[in-house]
Design a protein around this motif. Structure first.
Motif, PDB file in Angstrom:
ATOM      1  N   ALA A  34      15.720  -1.115  -2.506  1.00 48.96           N
ATOM      2  CA  ALA A  34      14.840  -0.394  -3.428  1.00 48.96           C
ATOM      3  C   ALA A  34      14.902   1.110  -3.205  1.00 48.96           C
ATOM      4  O   ALA A  34      14.693   1.897  -4.134  1.00 48.96           O
ATOM      5  CB  ALA A  34      13.397  -0.890  -3.267  1.00 48.96           C
ATOM      6  N   ALA A  35      15.209   1.515  -1.962  1.00 51.42           N
ATOM      7  CA  ALA A  35      15.350   2.942  -1.643  1.00 51.42           C
ATOM      8  C   ALA A  35      16.736   3.466  -2.013  1.00 51.42           C
ATOM      9  O   ALA A  35      17.069   4.618  -1.713  1.00 51.42           O
ATOM     10  CB  ALA A  35      15.081   3.174  -0.163  1.00 51.42           C
ATOM     11  N   GLU A  36      17.562   2.611  -2.631  1.00 53.63           N
ATOM     12  CA  GLU A  36      18.899   2.955  -3.112  1.00 53.63           C
ATOM     13  C   GLU A  36      19.856   3.294  -1.970  1.00 53.63           C
ATOM     14  O   GLU A  36      20.729   4.152  -2.121  1.00 53.63           O
ATOM     15  CB  GLU A  36      18.836   4.095  -4.139  1.00 53.63           C
ATOM     16  N   HIS A  37      19.686   2.632  -0.856  1.00 53.13           N
ATOM     17  CA  HIS A  37      20.654   2.789   0.222  1.00 53.13           C
ATOM     18  C   HIS A  37      21.944   2.086  -0.195  1.00 53.13           C
ATOM     19  O   HIS A  37      21.910   0.974  -0.731  1.00 53.13           O
ATOM     20  CB  HIS A  37      20.114   2.186   1.522  1.00 53.13           C
ATOM     21  N   PRO A  38      23.110   2.691   0.031  1.00 52.70           N
ATOM     22  CA  PRO A  38      24.359   2.089  -0.431  1.00 52.70           C
ATOM     23  C   PRO A  38      24.722   0.780   0.279  1.00 52.70           C
ATOM     24  O   PRO A  38      25.451  -0.038  -0.271  1.00 52.70           O
ATOM     25  CB  PRO A  38      25.405   3.174  -0.140  1.00 52.70           C
ATOM     26  N   MET A  39      24.213   0.567   1.483  1.00 48.36           N
ATOM     27  CA  MET A  39      24.513  -0.648   2.243  1.00 48.36           C
ATOM     28  C   MET A  39      23.211  -1.190   2.847  1.00 48.36           C
ATOM     29  O   MET A  39      22.972  -1.091   4.055  1.00 48.36           O
ATOM     30  CB  MET A  39      25.539  -0.356   3.337  1.00 48.36           C
ATOM     31  N   PRO A  40      22.356  -1.765   2.021  1.00 47.51           N
ATOM     32  CA  PRO A  40      21.036  -2.187   2.484  1.00 47.51           C
ATOM     33  C   PRO A  40      21.063  -3.247   3.582  1.00 47.51           C
ATOM     34  O   PRO A  40      20.227  -3.231   4.492  1.00 47.51           O
ATOM     35  CB  PRO A  40      20.361  -2.718   1.219  1.00 47.51           C
ATOM     36  N   GLY A  41      22.026  -4.170   3.495  1.00 39.70           N
ATOM     37  CA  GLY A  41      22.127  -5.197   4.531  1.00 39.70           C
ATOM     38  C   GLY A  41      22.478  -4.616   5.879  1.00 39.70           C
ATOM     39  O   GLY A  41      21.884  -4.980   6.905  1.00 39.70           O
ATOM     40  N   ASP A  42      23.444  -3.699   5.895  1.00 33.09           N
ATOM     41  CA  ASP A  42      23.834  -3.049   7.146  1.00 33.09           C
ATOM     42  C   ASP A  42      22.687  -2.212   7.698  1.00 33.09           C
ATOM     43  O   ASP A  42      22.444  -2.188   8.916  1.00 33.09           O
ATOM     44  CB  ASP A  42      25.059  -2.152   6.924  1.00 33.09           C
ATOM     45  N   ALA A  43      21.984  -1.525   6.811  1.00 27.07           N
ATOM     46  CA  ALA A  43      20.854  -0.704   7.246  1.00 27.07           C
ATOM     47  C   ALA A  43      19.758  -1.573   7.863  1.00 27.07           C
ATOM     48  O   ALA A  43      19.144  -1.202   8.866  1.00 27.07           O
ATOM     49  CB  ALA A  43      20.296   0.090   6.070  1.00 27.07           C
ATOM     50  N   ASP A  48       0.809  -1.217   0.000  1.00 29.40           N
ATOM     51  CA  ASP A  48       0.000   0.000   0.000  1.00 29.40           C
ATOM     52  C   ASP A  48       0.847   1.274   0.000  1.00 29.40           C
ATOM     53  O   ASP A  48       0.303   2.380  -0.047  1.00 29.40           O
ATOM     54  CB  ASP A  48      -0.923   0.028   1.228  1.00 29.40           C
ATOM     55  N   SER A  49       2.166   1.139   0.060  1.00 32.46           N
ATOM     56  CA  SER A  49       3.058   2.304   0.123  1.00 32.46           C
ATOM     57  C   SER A  49       3.404   2.795  -1.278  1.00 32.46           C
ATOM     58  O   SER A  49       3.363   2.035  -2.246  1.00 32.46           O
ATOM     59  CB  SER A  49       4.340   1.952   0.877  1.00 32.46           C
ATOM     60  N   THR A  50       3.756   4.050  -1.370  1.00 30.46           N
ATOM     61  CA  THR A  50       4.064   4.642  -2.667  1.00 30.46           C
ATOM     62  C   THR A  50       5.512   4.422  -3.092  1.00 30.46           C
ATOM     63  O   THR A  50       5.851   4.589  -4.260  1.00 30.46           O
ATOM     64  CB  THR A  50       3.782   6.160  -2.643  1.00 30.46           C
ATOM     65  N   SER A  51       6.372   4.102  -2.133  1.00 33.71           N
ATOM     66  CA  SER A  51       7.789   3.869  -2.429  1.00 33.71           C
ATOM     67  C   SER A  51       8.379   3.062  -1.279  1.00 33.71           C
ATOM     68  O   SER A  51       7.746   2.883  -0.226  1.00 33.71           O
ATOM     69  CB  SER A  51       8.545   5.199  -2.564  1.00 33.71           C
ATOM     70  N   ALA A  52       9.610   2.590  -1.476  1.00 33.78           N
ATOM     71  CA  ALA A  52      10.284   1.841  -0.416  1.00 33.78           C
ATOM     72  C   ALA A  52      10.527   2.734   0.800  1.00 33.78           C
ATOM     73  O   ALA A  52      10.356   2.301   1.945  1.00 33.78           O
ATOM     74  CB  ALA A  52      11.604   1.280  -0.935  1.00 33.78           C
ATOM     75  N   SER A  53      10.917   3.979   0.559  1.00 29.95           N
ATOM     76  CA  SER A  53      11.141   4.903   1.679  1.00 29.95           C
ATOM     77  C   SER A  53       9.854   5.157   2.441  1.00 29.95           C
ATOM     78  O   SER A  53       9.838   5.207   3.670  1.00 29.95           O
ATOM     79  CB  SER A  53      11.727   6.229   1.169  1.00 29.95           C
ATOM     80  N   ASP A  54       8.765   5.301   1.690  1.00 32.22           N
ATOM     81  CA  ASP A  54       7.466   5.494   2.324  1.00 32.22           C
ATOM     82  C   ASP A  54       7.096   4.270   3.162  1.00 32.22           C
ATOM     83  O   ASP A  54       6.569   4.394   4.276  1.00 32.22           O
ATOM     84  CB  ASP A  54       6.407   5.738   1.252  1.00 32.22           C
ATOM     85  N   LEU A  89      17.415   7.442   6.152  1.00 26.73           N
ATOM     86  CA  LEU A  89      16.703   7.597   4.895  1.00 26.73           C
ATOM     87  C   LEU A  89      16.988   8.926   4.219  1.00 26.73           C
ATOM     88  O   LEU A  89      17.121   9.004   2.992  1.00 26.73           O
ATOM     89  CB  LEU A  89      15.188   7.434   5.117  1.00 26.73           C
ATOM     90  N   GLY A  90      17.071   9.986   5.003  1.00 23.85           N
ATOM     91  CA  GLY A  90      17.350  11.298   4.439  1.00 23.85           C
ATOM     92  C   GLY A  90      16.340  11.650   3.374  1.00 23.85           C
ATOM     93  O   GLY A  90      15.135  11.557   3.579  1.00 23.85           O
ATOM     94  N   ASP A  91      16.825  12.034   2.222  1.00 22.52           N
ATOM     95  CA  ASP A  91      15.947  12.413   1.113  1.00 22.52           C
ATOM     96  C   ASP A  91      15.764  11.304   0.098  1.00 22.52           C
ATOM     97  O   ASP A  91      15.387  11.542  -1.044  1.00 22.52           O
ATOM     98  CB  ASP A  91      16.521  13.654   0.399  1.00 22.52           C
ATOM     99  N   ARG A  92      16.055  10.056   0.500  1.00 26.16           N
ATOM    100  CA  ARG A  92      15.959   8.970  -0.459  1.00 26.16           C
ATOM    101  C   ARG A  92      14.502   8.748  -0.885  1.00 26.16           C
ATOM    102  O   ARG A  92      13.607   8.809  -0.100  1.00 26.16           O
ATOM    103  CB  ARG A  92      16.520   7.668   0.157  1.00 26.16           C
TER     104      ARG A  92
END
Length: 210
Positions: free
Chosen positions: A163-172, A99-105, A207-210
């Motif tokens: 999907a939110a383009e985090h450089p280290m998704p596993g660590d996050a 139901d979300s509009t994006s991964a960050s959402d 997340l910042g502005d991602r």
């Protein structure tokens, strides 16, 4: 959100009927669901080991024979309880993501859901962490179910950060899990508002502005 982000297809757990008034003794399919519903409530609010078979049978309004027909033992019911909580949680979170509009959402909505859950007056901590604490042997089947749940949740988080383009998704995802565990515990034994605020600060930072 697509199933590519989720990485798995949700299978919604069947709804358990509410029983505001104690029903008559029964032995049909509804009795099995009522036993699980009763166990889910008592195990979460009072502890798994603290609740005996006689108490479960009495509050579920079934006969002892019906209980053993459907579950055979308390150990079997305990595993059914933990697996049910996983299925329910999986269905809820996958619906949230879809139901979300994006991964960050989706990540922000997940944090908001955790905040809402931890500030509820009947919150008793994380059901999975609580169950793990009661079974010290890491090889116990309950611990295996808890590990499977955490592995699933970690992969869901990693896929969202990816999907939110985090450089280290596993660590996050690892950081999110640790902070989520801390917020769950902190909200139960301490200040739920402070725990929720910490989660919000985490979202702003990671997340910042991602």
């Amino acid at each position: 959100m697509s199933e590519e982000v989720l990485g798995t297809t949700a299978q919604r757990a069947p709804a358990i009927p509410a029983s505001p008034e104690r029903p008559k003794l029964a032995s049909g399919p509804g009795a099995k669901a009522r036993i699980l519903s009763t166990a889910t409530r008592l195990f979460y609010y009072e502890g798994i080991r603290a609740v005996g078979i006689d108490r479960l049978i009495s509050e579920a309004s079934v006969t002892k024979a019906t209980f053993y027909k459907h579950y055979g033992s308390k150990d079997t019911l305990i595993l059914a309880y933990v697996a049910h909580v996983h299925d329910e949680t999986q269905a809820i979170l996958e619906e949230l993501v879809n139901d979300s509009t994006s991964a960050s959402d989706a990540l922000r909505r997940l944090i908001a859901r955790i905040q809402h859950e931890t500030q509820a007056p009947d919150f008793r901590g994380c059901a999975f962490n609580n169950a793990a604490v009661e079974f010290a042997d890491s090889r116990h089947p309950v611990r295996e179910v808890v590990r499977d749940h955490r592995d699933w949740f970690s992969e869901l988080l990693a896929s969202l950060f990816r999907a939110a383009e985090h450089p280290m998704p596993g660590d996050a995802a690892d950081e999110f899990m640790l902070l989520r565990d801390g917020a769950m515990t902190g909200a139960y034994v301490g200040d739920s508002i402070a725990a929720g605020s910490a989660l919000s600060r985490f979202a702003d930072r990671i997340l910042g502005d991602r």
